[in-house]
Scaffold this motif. Structure first.
Motif, short mmCIF file in Angstrom:
data_model
loop_
_atom_site.label_atom_id
_atom_site.label_comp_id
_atom_site.label_asym_id
_atom_site.label_seq_id
_atom_site.Cartn_x
_atom_site.Cartn_y
_atom_site.Cartn_z
N ALA A 1 30.55 42.69 7.81
CA ALA A 1 31.69 42.18 7.67
C ALA A 1 32.59 42.74 7.41
O ALA A 1 33.88 42.50 7.59
CB ALA A 1 30.25 41.82 5.78
N LEU B 1 22.43 34.01 9.67
CA LEU B 1 24.10 34.91 9.59
C LEU B 1 23.20 35.39 7.97
O LEU B 1 23.96 37.04 8.34
CB LEU B 1 24.85 34.40 9.96
CG LEU B 1 25.49 34.04 11.03
CD1 LEU B 1 26.91 33.47 10.85
CD2 LEU B 1 25.82 34.89 11.88
N VAL B 2 22.74 35.66 7.62
CA VAL B 2 22.28 35.88 6.10
C VAL B 2 21.66 36.89 6.35
O VAL B 2 22.16 38.15 5.95
CB VAL B 2 22.11 34.62 5.00
CG1 VAL B 2 21.16 35.26 4.13
CG2 VAL B 2 22.91 33.40 4.55
N GLN C 1 25.19 33.24 -0.11
CA GLN C 1 24.53 34.87 -0.60
C GLN C 1 25.45 35.76 -1.11
O GLN C 1 25.31 37.07 -1.65
CB GLN C 1 23.97 35.32 0.86
CG GLN C 1 23.12 36.19 1.22
CD GLN C 1 21.41 36.15 -0.44
OE1 GLN C 1 21.58 34.85 -0.33
NE2 GLN C 1 21.03 36.95 -0.45
N ARG D 1 23.92 39.59 8.37
CA ARG D 1 24.60 40.47 7.18
C ARG D 1 23.69 41.67 6.45
O ARG D 1 23.91 42.58 6.44
CB ARG D 1 24.98 39.29 6.57
CG ARG D 1 26.05 38.85 7.49
CD ARG D 1 28.00 39.08 7.45
NE ARG D 1 28.82 38.10 7.77
CZ ARG D 1 29.96 37.85 7.63
NH1 ARG D 1 29.72 38.30 6.21
NH2 ARG D 1 31.21 37.25 8.32
N ARG E 1 20.42 30.01 8.06
CA ARG E 1 19.45 31.73 7.39
C ARG E 1 20.20 32.37 8.43
O ARG E 1 19.73 33.87 8.50
CB ARG E 1 18.33 31.21 6.96
CG ARG E 1 17.86 31.14 5.83
CD ARG E 1 16.59 30.36 5.08
NE ARG E 1 16.39 29.43 4.23
CZ ARG E 1 16.24 28.86 3.35
NH1 ARG E 1 16.73 30.44 3.00
NH2 ARG E 1 16.42 28.17 2.89
N VAL F 1 26.77 32.10 4.18
CA VAL F 1 27.32 33.87 3.99
C VAL F 1 27.76 33.95 3.01
O VAL F 1 27.76 34.88 2.11
CB VAL F 1 27.13 34.15 5.39
CG1 VAL F 1 28.37 35.71 4.84
CG2 VAL F 1 26.24 34.42 6.29
N LYS G 1 28.16 29.62 7.84
CA LYS G 1 29.02 31.07 6.78
C LYS G 1 29.16 30.69 5.67
O LYS G 1 29.42 31.46 4.82
CB LYS G 1 30.40 30.99 7.58
CG LYS G 1 30.64 31.13 9.17
CD LYS G 1 32.19 30.88 9.81
CE LYS G 1 33.13 31.07 8.51
NZ LYS G 1 34.30 31.39 9.97
#
Length: 220
Positions: A124, A113-114, A182, A117, A111, A179, A176
């Motif tokens: 992004a 990178l989620v 998500q 971001r 979790r 991500v 990734k």
């Protein structure tokens, strides 16, 4: 006008200009970066303009150009700031890794990178804009992968550097994937899929650390 633009390529606006020394200047740069982040997140890199960024920051366009001579330079500085934050976050996870069980480590990695971001929505568009080839962009994946490898080796000190790089690449792809899911705003089962990816992460980490342990045992 041409002479003014020419002067902007000189000492006052060169890309390698030193950061402001005074607190007021540092606060102004921080405000400009915050405004740039909001503008890039809202409009994307290509559609964002320096004029709009200056206006959002409540600064003159001359003040913006004083610190950031082009939109690319501004984007590069912002991306570098984001990367510093992300690397620091992963560094804290590396420090905590030896004391975490595999389930907790899988949860945080799946979790990471989620969450990052979500907190930095301009990240992004800066990384993914076609045609951008600034050094900060080109090194993003490698820097993140190196930090993941360091986390794995902190948890399993016997892991060789080359193996850690390979396994870090797999972990990075799972991160990734979380991500990507998500980002599918209309998909109703995003949370469930991320839970499943966390389970995949745990299985892979279990395998990884077991393999390292078995390899060390076979050499005794």
């Amino acid at each position: 006008m041409a002479s003014q633009n020419a002067s902007r390529s000189g000492d006052d606006v060169r890309a390698d200009a030193k950061p402001p020394r005074r607190e007021r200047g540092r606060a102004r740069v921080a405000a400009l970066l915050d405004a740039a982040g909001a503008e890039f997140a809202e409009k994307g890199f290509d559609a964002a303009t320096m004029t709009a960024i200056a206006a959002r920051a409540g600064a003159s366009i001359g003040s913006l150009y004083q610190f950031f001579p082009t939109k690319d330079v501004l984007a590069d500085a912002l991306l570098e700031a984001y990367l510093t934050t992300l690397i620091d976050d992963l560094g804290r996870l590396r420090e905590a890794a030896p004391a975490l069980d595999v389930a907790a480590l899988a949860h945080r990695l799946a979790r990471a990178l989620v969450a990052f971001r979500a907190a930095h929505p301009a990240f992004a568009p800066l990384v993914e804009t076609s045609g951008r080839s600034l050094p900060a962009v080109l090194g993003v994946r490698e820097r993140i992968r190196a930090e993941i490898a360091a986390i794995l080796r902190a948890k399993a000190p016997g892991m060789k550097a080359a193996e850690a790089q390979v396994r870090a690449a797999v972990v990075q792809q799972i991160m990734k994937a979380a991500v990507a899911i998500q980002g599918e705003a209309t998909f109703a089962h995003r949370a469930a899929v991320i839970d499943e990816l966390e389970s995949v992460m745990k299985l892979y980490l279990d395998q990884t650390f077991e393999a390292v342990g078995l390899a060390r045992a076979s050499k005794r």
